[in-house]
Structures are given as structure tokens and as C-alpha cells.
Design a protein around this motif. Structure first.
Motif, PDB file in Angstrom:
ATOM      1  N   THR A 130      -0.535   8.822 -14.441  1.00 28.94           N
ATOM      2  CA  THR A 130       0.453   7.568 -13.044  1.00 28.94           C
ATOM      3  C   THR A 130       1.169   7.035 -14.268  1.00 28.94           C
ATOM      4  O   THR A 130       1.809   5.821 -13.607  1.00 28.94           O
ATOM      5  CB  THR A 130      -1.021   6.955 -12.466  1.00 28.94           C
ATOM      6  OG1 THR A 130      -1.553   7.118 -11.201  1.00 28.94           O
ATOM      7  CG2 THR A 130      -1.073   5.638 -11.524  1.00 28.94           C
TER       8      THR A 130
ATOM      9  N   SER B  79      -1.539  11.980  -8.676  1.00 26.74           N
ATOM     10  CA  SER B  79      -1.074  10.519  -7.113  1.00 26.74           C
ATOM     11  C   SER B  79       0.414  10.714  -6.798  1.00 26.74           C
ATOM     12  O   SER B  79       0.386  10.840  -5.592  1.00 26.74           O
ATOM     13  CB  SER B  79      -1.686   9.548  -6.967  1.00 26.74           C
ATOM     14  OG  SER B  79      -2.666   9.232  -7.843  1.00 26.74           O
TER      15      SER B  79
ATOM     16  N   LEU C 229      -4.270   1.439  -4.313  1.00 23.52           N
ATOM     17  CA  LEU C 229      -4.340   3.630  -3.987  1.00 23.52           C
ATOM     18  C   LEU C 229      -5.221   3.788  -4.873  1.00 23.52           C
ATOM     19  O   LEU C 229      -5.771   4.682  -4.624  1.00 23.52           O
ATOM     20  CB  LEU C 229      -2.408   4.144  -4.654  1.00 23.52           C
ATOM     21  CG  LEU C 229      -2.934   5.557  -4.803  1.00 23.52           C
ATOM     22  CD1 LEU C 229      -2.979   6.530  -3.802  1.00 23.52           C
ATOM     23  CD2 LEU C 229      -1.172   5.958  -5.257  1.00 23.52           C
TER      24      LEU C 229
ATOM     25  N   THR D 156      -0.042   1.039  -6.995  1.00 24.00           N
ATOM     26  CA  THR D 156      -0.922   1.578  -7.845  1.00 24.00           C
ATOM     27  C   THR D 156      -2.275   1.226  -7.255  1.00 24.00           C
ATOM     28  O   THR D 156      -3.498   2.397  -7.559  1.00 24.00           O
ATOM     29  CB  THR D 156      -0.536   1.782  -9.146  1.00 24.00           C
ATOM     30  OG1 THR D 156      -0.478   1.098  -9.832  1.00 24.00           O
ATOM     31  CG2 THR D 156       0.766   2.883  -9.236  1.00 24.00           C
TER      32      THR D 156
ATOM     33  N   THR E 203       1.268  -1.205   0.043  1.00 24.77           N
ATOM     34  CA  THR E 203       0.081  -0.309   0.180  1.00 24.77           C
ATOM     35  C   THR E 203       0.943   0.954   0.194  1.00 24.77           C
ATOM     36  O   THR E 203       1.787   1.037  -0.167  1.00 24.77           O
ATOM     37  CB  THR E 203      -0.809  -0.061   1.454  1.00 24.77           C
ATOM     38  OG1 THR E 203      -0.401   0.240   2.160  1.00 24.77           O
ATOM     39  CG2 THR E 203      -1.820  -1.517   1.404  1.00 24.77           C
ATOM     40  N   VAL E 204       0.082   2.145   0.133  1.00 25.43           N
ATOM     41  CA  VAL E 204       0.413   3.654   0.203  1.00 25.43           C
ATOM     42  C   VAL E 204       0.619   4.189   1.530  1.00 25.43           C
ATOM     43  O   VAL E 204      -0.754   3.979   1.678  1.00 25.43           O
ATOM     44  CB  VAL E 204       0.975   4.757  -1.057  1.00 25.43           C
ATOM     45  CG1 VAL E 204       1.391   3.934  -2.464  1.00 25.43           C
ATOM     46  CG2 VAL E 204      -0.170   4.740  -1.619  1.00 25.43           C
TER      47      VAL E 204
ATOM     48  N   VAL F  54      -1.759   6.541   2.117  1.00 25.77           N
ATOM     49  CA  VAL F  54      -3.309   7.163   1.905  1.00 25.77           C
ATOM     50  C   VAL F  54      -3.685   6.248   2.871  1.00 25.77           C
ATOM     51  O   VAL F  54      -4.861   6.383   3.209  1.00 25.77           O
ATOM     52  CB  VAL F  54      -3.857   7.260   0.373  1.00 25.77           C
ATOM     53  CG1 VAL F  54      -5.002   7.370   0.154  1.00 25.77           C
ATOM     54  CG2 VAL F  54      -2.338   8.431  -0.146  1.00 25.77           C
TER      55      VAL F  54
END
Length: 516
Positions: free
Chosen positions: A392, A447, A354, A351, A52-53, A55
Motif C-alpha cells: 500500500t 490491496s 480499506l 486506504t 471508500t473503495v 470492497v
């Protein structure tokens, strides 16, 4: 009035969408509005990678999910960075063949080391990330990003997670049903009903018969049952610029249950793709993403076998054929596509999750009160989501086009400037003559922005010619030394206050974290 929203398809994307919509409609849910998710128990979750990132922290906190419970239930480990190995040079040709894309913002104020790093040959021998953040040092020391005394969703460093995708979907679904009021119907959709003007008015299922609705969310994966097969949406294929289109995923047990867990994703470039290596608390998640135009399945299995130092056969892996691109109009009439139905590039920078998360939240914020506003709202959504996908794609392509590898046709094609999008080509041309700036990024919905680009550009030793500006950066020796001292002090603080990643995860699973 739009009162009943029906989500077709579960998985991570479906339950993220359901949760965002339910949160948006509170406290009117199940009074004036209802959110229904239909999923089949026979269809497994499709996912490539388990990263994940940052966010996602905001999302889980927004949903009201305890970080401690999330960590315990989803086999979670912390992710502070992505370590890119062998992306710049062919393996064995240089010692400095890796870089970190960290999650802390680069330290550019009050003193930006970037121009001095570009102009000073000795300074340039150091990794860029090591000079703009302490985080890369903490990663190399395998330290946790936080302490037990730090409250949930906060820490010394910014961070994301590695997780078990199946367990995460179960957590989201349980929370959405029990805490947010989402209704779940276990059924298989066999037909979609539309009106004469092309609006969906219901779906027919094997187990629950006909289910009507006012608005429909397509979370049926690459198939796109609603957006593609019913509404005939147009798919924008990006396979011409993003060549990796197949993934082989495998779960790998630890040889030593006490071995340290890297608090970052390892992404190791291969001749025709790259391998992700993610350490969870109880196992590793490993996968090979490659181009099937440049490598056969047998060759790919051999690459994965060599990486893992064990024989890997087709029956050992889950093969995922990736549909690379996005829907030209993800919102058509009274239907919006989410998750893989909307689009997918590749899991290089996590991605997938996200885009699932962010686009679901954007849609939830735009839900119109009645059908008269559908068209204008859809136009806004489609414009912004198209921009998100395009930017992206540019960011993913950046990782490839900066490479100096020429050891395969795959890399030769990826570094061909003629394949670059006009926007990426324009930026790179500009950045050859000036430092990247926040003002080079025009869209708030993008993003990936300046900080992300800096880590990749200069992690890959992109050349920005500042010779004509050299006089502006003279006599900065004291500033440079102060920065180095600050980094050293930060590293010492981490060594004294942060524990090893595995040890910290064991503590969290035993004692939990401080509640928000």
C-alpha cells in the motif's frame, strides 16, 4: 478456549471489527462465544476523508445491511473514480493535467489498447482511462453508476461510496448490536491488566469496573493503548517516504442545493500536499493533506482558503496529526491492533477504511479456537498484514514519484528516486521496458494490483519504451476503431439509461433500490 473477545474502542474500525468477528462466530455467538465492544461516549470518531473503495459493497452485503437504508442513513453518494488534478504537471503548464483512476477493470481483452496508446502520438493525446473504460466518460457526465431497477450492490459500473463517517459508525453499531449480537459497554478504559507472561486478561473502566476477556482487539486509534502502551509494540515509521502527515478537514455547505454532485472524489495537488473534495448529498467534505515540514499551519489554512474561495481559520477546521506507518507486529500474544492502532498512511486512495475492513475480515477468519494456536496464527497474520502495508505504501508513493512537478521542495523530494522502496524501484525499472503484467504482483493479499497501477501509471503518462516491440502492434487500425466505436456506444447507452447523480440519489432516498 477463546470464548470472549473484547474490542477496546469504537469508531468505524471498532464496529467493522466487531461485525466481522460476530459474522465469523455465528451461529455460536452468545452461546459458546461473546463479542464485547467497549467505547467511551466522550471520544469522537477520528477520520480523514469520507471515501471508500468497492470492497465495502461486499462487506455491507455480507453483514446483511440494506444498501437503500445505508444510503438514506449515512448521507451517501456514489463514488466511481478518483479524479487526480495537477498531480503530473505544475498548474497552468498544460491542458491535460488530470486523470481518472476508475473502479471498473480496464478493458484489455480481446484487444489491449495500451501498447498502441504508448506508440501512437495522436492516440497518446487522449486520456488513457477514456480508452480502456466507459466509466471515466460517465464520471465526466456526472452520471450515477446504476439505475433504480438494478438490485442492491450491483450496477452498470463498479462503484464505492462517499459517506458521513459519524453516521456510518452509528449504522454499523446499531446493526452489530441488534442484528449480530455484539454487546456494547459505554465506558472509559483507565487501566490494562496483564499476566506475568505478557497476555492481557482484562481492562479496568471508570463506569463498568473490571472487564475480563480471552482475546483483545485494540481499536484505540493512534494512541494504541493496548498494542503500544501495554505490550510495547514496535511502530514502523513511513514518514521518510510518505511526507504528508497533517490534515485539515472541513464541512462545506452547497451554495446551490441543486448543483450536480460529482460521482467521484476530486484530489487536487498543491505545492506541499493535496486537497480532497467529496460531494455528499447534503454537503461537501473537503480536506487539505500536507507536510508540516514544508508548510506552516497558517500557510496551509491559506491554501485551503484559496481553494474554497472563502476565509478558513483554525477554528473552522479539524486538525488531524497523522501517524504515518504501521505496527511491525499488529498481533502480539492475545491482542491484535485494528484501525489507526494498526497503521495509517494517508487518505489518498481511501486506504484507511480499506485496511480497517480487509484486515478485520482476515483476522476474523483466523480466530483460533484455543490459546495453543495463538503464536502460529499470529505469525501468519503479521506476515500478510506487513505485506499489505508495504504494498500500500508503494502504491501511494507511486502517485508522487511519477510527477513532473518541481515547483516546491515537497515535490522535488517526492520525485527523488533514492527515496523509492526496493520493490517499487524494481517494478518501475521493469515497466520502463515492458508492459505491466498480472504476474508482476506476487502476493494475493496486496490491496492494489495491476488494474490500479495501470490507471495511475498511464494516467501520469509513464513512459514504457516499446520501440523494439513496435512490429508486434502494427496493422491494428481496425481493432483501434472497433474499440473507439465500442466506447462511443457505451457512452450513448449511459446517456440514455443513467440519470444525473444528484437526481438519482434523490430517487433512492425517496423510493429505495431493488432488494437483492
Amino acid at each position: 478456549m477463546i470464548k470472549k473477545i473484547v474490542i477496546v474502542g469504537g469508531g468505524t474500525a471498532g464496529w467493522l471489527a466487531a461485525s466481522h468477528i460476530a459474522m465469523r462466530l455465528k451461529p455460536h455467538l452468545n452461546k459458546s462465544y461473546s463479542v464485547v465492544l467497549i467505547d467511551s461516549p466522550d471520544i469522537p470518531t477520528v477520520g480523514v476523508g469520507e471515501g471508500t473503495v468497492p470492497v465495502i459493497k461486499d462487506t455491507l452485503k455480507y453483514f446483511g445491511i440494506s444498501e437503500s437504508e445505508f444510503i438514506k442513513q449515512c448521507d451517501v453518494s456514489f463514488k466511481q473514480s478518483i479524479k487526480f488534478v495537477d498531480w503530473e504537471y505544475t498548474p497552468g503548464t498544460t491542458e491535460k493535467n488530470y486523470y481518472h483512476h476508475g473502479f471498473d477493470f480496464p478493458k484489455l481483452k480481446p484487444f489491449d489498447i495500451t501498447p498502441n496508446w504508448l506508440l501512437d502520438e495522436e492516440l497518446n493525446k487522449l486520456h488513457y482511462a477514456d480508452l480502456v473504460s466507459v466509466q471515466s466518460h460517465a464520471c465526466n457526465l456526472n452520471l450515477s453508476p446504476k439505475r433504480l431497477v438494478d438490485k442492491e450492490y450491483s450496477g452498470i459500473f463498479n462503484y464505492a461510496y462517499h459517506l458521513d463517517a459519524g453516521k456510518f459508525t452509528n449504522l454499523l453499531s446499531k446493526h452489530a448490536i441488534e442484528k449480530l449480537g455484539v454487546e456494547n459497554i459505554k465506558a472509559t478504559v483507565i487501566d490494562v491488566s496483564t499476566t506475568n507472561d505478557g497476555y492481557i486478561n482484562g481492562v479496568t473502566t471508570e463506569e463498568a469496573g473490571f472487564i475480563d476477556g480471552d482475546f483483545f482487539v485494540d481499536c484505540t486509534g493512534f494512541k494504541g493503548l493496548l498494542i503500544n502502551e501495554t505490550l510495547k509494540g514496535e511502530f514502523i515509521n513511513k514518514g521518510d517516504i510518505l511526507l504528508a502527515d497533517t490534515a485539515l478537514a472541513i464541512q462545506v455547505p452547497y451554495e446551490d442545493e441543486e448543483q450536480e454532485i460529482p460521482p467521484f472524489t476530486i484530489s487536487t495537488a498543491q505545492k506541499n500536499g493535496w486537497i480532497w473534495d467529496i460531494g455528499l448529498r447534503t454537503r461537501r467534505g473537503v480536506g487539505y493533506v500536507f507536510s508540516n515540514k514544508h508548510e506552516t499551519l497558517d500557510e496551509a489554512l491559506n491554501v485551503l482558503s484559496q481553494y474554497l474561495n472563502q476565509e478558513v481559520t483554525e477554528k473552522d477546521v479539524r486538525k488531524i496529526d497523522m501517524k504515518v506507518g504501521y505496527q511491525k507486529q499488529p498481533w502480539i500474544n492475545n491482542c491484535v491492533a485494528m484501525g489507526l492502532s494498526q497503521g495509517f498512511v494517508e487518505p489518498l486512495e481511501a486506504t484507511g477504511l480499506l485496511m480497517f475492513d480487509v484486515t478485520a475480515r482476515i483476522f476474523a477468519d483466523l480466530i483460533p479456537p484455543d490459546k495453543t494456536l495463538l503464536n502460529c496464527t499470529a505469525e501468519l497474520f503479521n506476515r500478510d498484514i506487513t505485506q499489505m502495508w508495504e504494498s500500500t505504501c508503494d502504491f501511494i508513493q507511486l502517485h508522487y514519484c511519477l510527477s513532473k512537478r518541481t515547483d516546491s521542495q515537497f515535490w522535488i523530494e517526492n520525485t527523488d528516486e533514492s527515496r523509492l522502496s526496493p520493490t517499487l524501484k524494481e517494478k518501475l525499472s521493469l515497466w520502463q521496458r515492458k508492459l505491466p503484467s498480472q504476474f508482476d504482483f506476487r502476493y494475493s493479499v496486496d490491496s492494489f494490483r495491476l488494474d490500479n497501477f495501470l490507471y495511475v501509471l498511464y494516467g501520469m503518462n509513464f513512459k514504457t519504451n516499446l520501440e523494439h516491440y513496435a512490429h508486434m502492434f502494427e496493422n491494428k487500425e481496425q481493432d483501434i476503431q472497433n474499440l473507439k466505436n465500442s466506447i462511443s456506444e457505451g457512452v450513448r447507452f449511459c446517456e440514455q439509461n443513467l440519470t444525473g447523480h444528484r437526481a438519482f440519489l434523490e430517487q433512492v432516498n425517496k423510493f429505495g433500490l431493488t432488494k437483492v
